[in-house]
Scaffold this motif. Sequence first.
Motif, PDB file in Angstrom:
ATOM      1  N   UNK A 327       0.870  -1.181   0.000  1.00 14.50           N
ATOM      2  CA  UNK A 327       0.000   0.000   0.000  1.00 14.50           C
ATOM      3  C   UNK A 327       0.899   1.221   0.000  1.00 14.50           C
ATOM      4  N   UNK A 328       0.647   2.120   0.972  1.00 18.16           N
ATOM      5  CA  UNK A 328       1.512   3.310   0.995  1.00 18.16           C
ATOM      6  C   UNK A 328       2.487   3.255   2.165  1.00 18.16           C
ATOM      7  N   UNK A 329       2.739   2.038   2.689  1.00 16.71           N
ATOM      8  CA  UNK A 329       3.705   1.985   3.793  1.00 16.71           C
ATOM      9  C   UNK A 329       4.752   0.891   3.585  1.00 16.71           C
ATOM     10  N   UNK A 330       5.826   1.063   4.292  1.00 17.51           N
ATOM     11  CA  UNK A 330       6.950   0.128   4.175  1.00 17.51           C
ATOM     12  C   UNK A 330       7.395  -0.225   5.584  1.00 17.51           C
ATOM     13  N   UNK A 331       7.935  -1.440   5.735  1.00 22.59           N
ATOM     14  CA  UNK A 331       8.446  -1.818   7.046  1.00 22.59           C
ATOM     15  C   UNK A 331       9.932  -1.525   7.093  1.00 22.59           C
TER      16      UNK A 331
END
Length: 364
Positions: A327-331
């Motif tokens: 989505x629009x996030x990264x770990x």
Amino acid sequence: MVTIEVSIKSSSKKYNIQIGKNIRQELYKYLSERYRGKKAVIVTDDNVNKLYGASLYRGIVEAGMKCRLISFSPGEKSKSLQVLSGIYEDLAGFNADRGDIIIAFGGGVAGDLAGFAAATYLRGISYIQLPTTLLAQVDSSVGGKTAIDLSSGKNLVGSFYHPEIVFIDTLFLNTLEDRYLRDGMAEVIKYGCIKDKSLFDRLSDYENLQQCIADMDELVCTCCSIKRAVVEADELDRGERMLLNFGHTFGHAVEQYYNYEKYTHGEAVAMGMAEITKRSEEMGLTERGTAKALADILKKYGLPYEIPVANKKDLINVMRRDKKFSGDSIRLVLLNKLGTAFIMKAKSEELESFLDTTGDARED
Ligand code: GLY
């Protein structure tokens, strides 16, 4: 010789990592006992081929097998659909079948490429990892990640496909250029950072790379044991295994930004580890003093510890194509302190805060 057993719960698969000097002799024994009369296909790069191709080929033929050697240009650019397609054609031309074996012989590129060819040719044939670089010996040959790159990003097409066995012959390191030993040291340092403070301290205590090389067999075993435990806990990279990506989100972006030509993987990861730790410490997420200890050890092993991109915001666009984005996030992987790490979800607009932009436009 040390043997480490990897046990994969999801498939009840077990395989050994054998580590030691001149362990390639064990490979010949293994092939002679299990594959006599069958075909072996060595997949390697031109540099490794020049040094060791002929002797490996001879050893395999003497083990009673028919052998074909496929060699490609060294470097990340060979992890492409085009080179992979040539490998498929060679395998088919040699009439390799599911009872035969592929030998991934070389560094991370050979391992990823040959492993992915093995995973997909005839819907999967067995392969053996015979890594020759420090980076491949401590990281990429273990754990079953195989992949090729696309023009839009690194490792975007691949599979989890474990080798039948891994033979880590540390004598191969004797012919490794200094730059590539240092490259592998970045991953060794990474294990110390995320999982093993005593490993980090040990690496800090060596006076120089030469002292460290004297203990290399033991260090390789330590790294492979850590990797085994992480892979056993999370084969498919959904949690714990992501910790191995410490420094890699920024590192992959730096590699790609420079078109895989300027920095090695380990150099880029070194910059990524230093950069994110500097910022996470400033944000109060990481114990004070960690960033300095990390920069000091990277300096000691001749690794870069600053990202030299003039406008680091350019890296964020590259990172958006990282497969770790969801989505629009990264770990992101951050250190609590040396020896322990955690995963933090960051939105794409928050990524900038993890880059130190104070020196931007100063150098490139
Ligand atoms: N090289 C990172 C991993 O195997 O997960």
